[in-house]
Design an enzyme around this catalytic site. Structure first.
Site, short mmCIF file in Angstrom:
data_model
loop_
_atom_site.label_atom_id
_atom_site.label_comp_id
_atom_site.label_asym_id
_atom_site.label_seq_id
_atom_site.Cartn_x
_atom_site.Cartn_y
_atom_site.Cartn_z
N GLN A 205 30.55 83.98 -2.81
CA GLN A 205 29.16 83.52 -2.75
C GLN A 205 28.14 84.60 -3.12
OE1 GLN A 205 30.12 81.42 1.20
NE2 GLN A 205 28.40 80.25 0.44
N HIS B 291 32.84 76.59 -13.98
CA HIS B 291 32.72 76.70 -15.44
C HIS B 291 33.05 75.37 -16.11
CE1 HIS B 291 33.46 81.32 -15.04
NE2 HIS B 291 32.22 80.96 -14.75
N ASP C 251 28.79 83.60 -11.41
CA ASP C 251 29.22 84.70 -12.29
C ASP C 251 28.56 86.02 -11.91
OD1 ASP C 251 30.67 82.79 -13.53
OD2 ASP C 251 29.63 82.89 -15.47
N HIS D 227 38.23 83.40 1.83
CA HIS D 227 37.11 82.46 1.94
C HIS D 227 37.05 81.63 0.66
CE1 HIS D 227 33.13 81.77 4.21
NE2 HIS D 227 33.09 80.94 3.18
N ASN E 44 39.19 81.25 6.27
CA ASN E 44 37.94 80.64 6.72
C ASN E 44 38.00 79.12 6.53
OD1 ASN E 44 35.01 80.62 7.47
ND2 ASN E 44 34.87 79.75 5.41
N GLU E 45 37.80 78.39 7.61
CA GLU E 45 37.61 76.94 7.59
C GLU E 45 38.65 76.18 6.78
OE1 GLU E 45 33.67 75.84 6.41
OE2 GLU E 45 32.76 76.70 8.19
N GLU F 142 30.26 81.85 12.41
CA GLU F 142 29.12 81.41 11.59
C GLU F 142 28.27 80.44 12.38
OE1 GLU F 142 29.95 79.59 7.79
OE2 GLU F 142 31.45 81.09 7.28
C1 GBH Z 1 30.25 77.10 5.95
O1 GBH Z 1 30.91 75.85 6.08
C2 GBH Z 1 30.98 77.96 4.93
O2 GBH Z 1 31.98 78.74 5.57
C3 GBH Z 1 30.06 78.87 4.16
O3 GBH Z 1 30.74 79.43 3.07
C4 GBH Z 1 28.85 78.09 3.70
O4 GBH Z 1 28.00 78.88 2.92
C5 GBH Z 1 28.13 77.61 4.95
O5 GBH Z 1 28.96 76.76 5.66
C6 GBH Z 1 26.89 76.81 4.65
O6 GBH Z 1 27.18 75.60 4.03
O7 GBH Z 1 28.93 67.47 1.76
O8 GBH Z 1 28.68 66.16 3.79
O9 GBH Z 1 30.84 66.32 2.76
C7 GBH Z 1 30.26 74.92 6.93
C8 GBH Z 1 31.06 73.64 7.01
C9 GBH Z 1 32.10 72.05 5.61
C10 GBH Z 1 29.74 72.11 5.80
C11 GBH Z 1 31.98 71.18 4.37
C12 GBH Z 1 29.61 71.25 4.57
C13 GBH Z 1 30.63 69.45 3.38
C14 GBH Z 1 29.85 68.34 3.99
N1 GBH Z 1 30.95 72.89 5.76
N2 GBH Z 1 30.77 70.39 4.49
S1 GBH Z 1 29.57 66.99 2.97
#
Ligand code: GBH
Length: 467
Positions: free
Chosen positions: A47, A67, A80, A105, A149-150, A359
């Site tokens: 990110q 891309h 990028d 991540h 992560n997640e 987070e």
């Molecule tokens: C975090 O995930 C991530 O770890 C981080 O990289 C990210 O920048 C941060 O959140 C902020 O978004 O579009 O309704 O289907 C948080 C959990 C899981 C939230 C996936 C968004 C998609 C929801 N995320 N979810 S939806």
């Protein structure tokens, strides 16, 4: 008269927002964080780093996805260059108050995706090799390791191509297969550390799990059961194999997915099975609980979602309360009490292991005077203090998301989470602290939810916190 009325209003707002020290209404036994409590701010390699093809870095699945499909990203952007942290890391490290390293991540190397990505069990072995390299090279300095992560978010992009890389639409099948390998990979990294590194490096290892809190939509028994099912499908899915006494996926998942799979004419469940050896190998592979929390959803009993899919298997319909304040992200509503309820549920379900919030944060569309973000942090930290002091939840640290505005996956640069602003049109990618960075600095410096974080710029009634 007018002056008195507005003073009274200001006082009411202050106490509603819990911003005045010792205010009896805020229900906080203390505004101080416990001794040793750790604070930090987080971000993630893909990110912010940019330099996507420099210095021998190979292509990863997010390079490929952005891309090939710029139209799948809200503003057609990619990462990028992003914040160019590859070249500006010194500034960012300086801005960090505390740090750990997350190993993975989401930026899986593209060659591994070409083998099927996380649906291929061999990727767990490659992950172990990768973990070995990180432990060897950084283990003398890194004392808190997060393997992955997640994982719940990772598998969403195996189910729905528009959510992210690798961009598959194999819902209800590939997502379940990917989860199996992710859990194995995590456990392999954990055991590797245990066996070869823990004794000399003396660190701790965990995996970051995420989920909204699921609140029953109504008080009916069906909805209360649906909310519990949602907690199991979206969180127990990952937590139960690792933290429960018996291990393995939650029984309710195994039963429902098996039932649906057989009804679809299949001969076995779409959810792969762990052998007893794997159940044992995965159980207990975390030295602390690591948890990302942002928001809350309602859960009601009902059938929704594609056939087959995790959502349909869960038998839950999820929604938001229109009264919950919004952010720039459609999925992120401001519901501070959900954090406290979730922490209590984790404690009841898995025991009171030390827990790190890895987070927590809020998105807007940019700007340095980010009152709504400060409100978000303050109101969530209040609930955190209640969980610590009133409910005795064993939380030992808190990391705000995010250090700098960055590439927000499928949302590109349209949603900003940073406490530092980044000027993405400036070749130098200048960083400027927002008001929220100052507020967090105060909180961390005093190790307390100090009063008057918004003093001098009282919120209008519309930003009054919902508690
Ligand atoms: C975090 O995930 C991530 O770890 C981080 O990289 C990210 O920048 C941060 O959140 C902020 O978004 O579009 O309704 O289907 C948080 C959990 C899981 C939230 C996936 C968004 C998609 C929801 N995320 N979810 S939806």
């Amino acid at each position: 008269m007018a002056a008195t009325a507005s003073l009274a209003l200001a006082a009411a707002l202050l106490s509603l927002a819990g911003l005045s020290r010792g205010s009896p209404q805020d229900g906080l036994p203390s505004r101080d964080f416990p001794p040793g409590f750790m604070f930090g701010a987080a971000t993630a390699a893909f990110q912010i780093e940019g330099a996507w093809n420099l210095s021998g870095k190979g292509e990863n699945i997010w390079d490929r996805w952005t891309h090939q499909h710029p139209e799948w990203v809200a503003d057609g952007s990619n990462a990028d260059v992003a914040c160019d942290s590859f070249h500006r890391f010194k500034e960012d490290v300086q801005a960090l108050v505390d740090t750990g390293v997350t190993m993975f991540h989401w930026d899986l190397p593209q060659p591994l995706q070409d083998l099927g990505g996380w649906t291929n069990p061999v990727v767990a072995d490659y992950f172990e090799d990768y973990a070995r390299i990180l432990f060897r090279h950084f283990g003398d300095r890194v004392k808190y390791w997060i393997t992955i992560n997640e994982p719940a978010s990772i598998i969403e992009s195996y189910a729905n191509s528009r959510l992210g890389a690798p961009g598959l639409d194999e819902h209800g099948v590939a997502d379940y297969q990917a989860s199996h390998t992710l859990l194995k990979a995590h456990a392999k990294a954990y055991h590797l550390y245990d066996k070869y590194f823990r004794k000399t490096q003396k660190g701790r290892v965990s995996i970051t799990l995420n989920s909204a809190w699921h609140e029953p939509r109504t008080n009916s028994q069906e909805d209360r059961q649906a909310a519990e099912r949602a907690r199991q499908f979206y969180f127990g899915y990952w937590a139960h194999p690792i933290y429960s006494k018996i291990g393995d996926y939650p029984a309710v998942m195994k039963e429902r997915i098996m039932r649906n799979s057989l009804a679809e004419g299949r001969f076995r469940s779409r959810l792969p099975e762990f052998s007893p050896q794997w159940v044992k190998f995965i159980r207990g592979t975390a030295d602390f609980f690591a948890y990302n929390h942002y928001t809350t959803r309602y859960a009601a009993s009902g059938t929704q979602g594609e056939i087959p899919s995790l959502q349909r298997d869960s038998g839950v319909i999820r929604s938001y309360d229109p009264k919950w304040p919004s952010s720039a992200s459609s999925w992120l509503k401001v519901v501070p009490w959900g954090l406290r309820k979730m922490l209590n549920w984790i404690k009841k379900e898995y025991g009171n292991l030390p827990l790190l919030i890895t987070e927590n944060g809020f998105s807007d569309h940019g700007g340095l005077h980010d009152k709504d973000r400060i409100n978000y942090f303050v109101s969530y930290l209040q609930e955190l203090l209640k969980a610590i002091y009133i409910d005795k939840c064993n939380v030992f640290g808190y990391t705000a998301w995010s250090l700098v505005d960055n590439f927000e996956w499928a949302r590109g640069y349209t949603e900003k989470f940073g406490i530092y602003q980044v000027n993405f049109t400036d070749p130098n990618r200048a960083r400027i602290p927002k008001d929220s960075a100052q507020a967090l600095r105060k909180i961390i410096k005093h190790r307390a939810l100090v009063p008057n974080l918004l003093q001098g710029e009282m919120p209008e009634p519309r930003v009054v916190l919902v508690t």
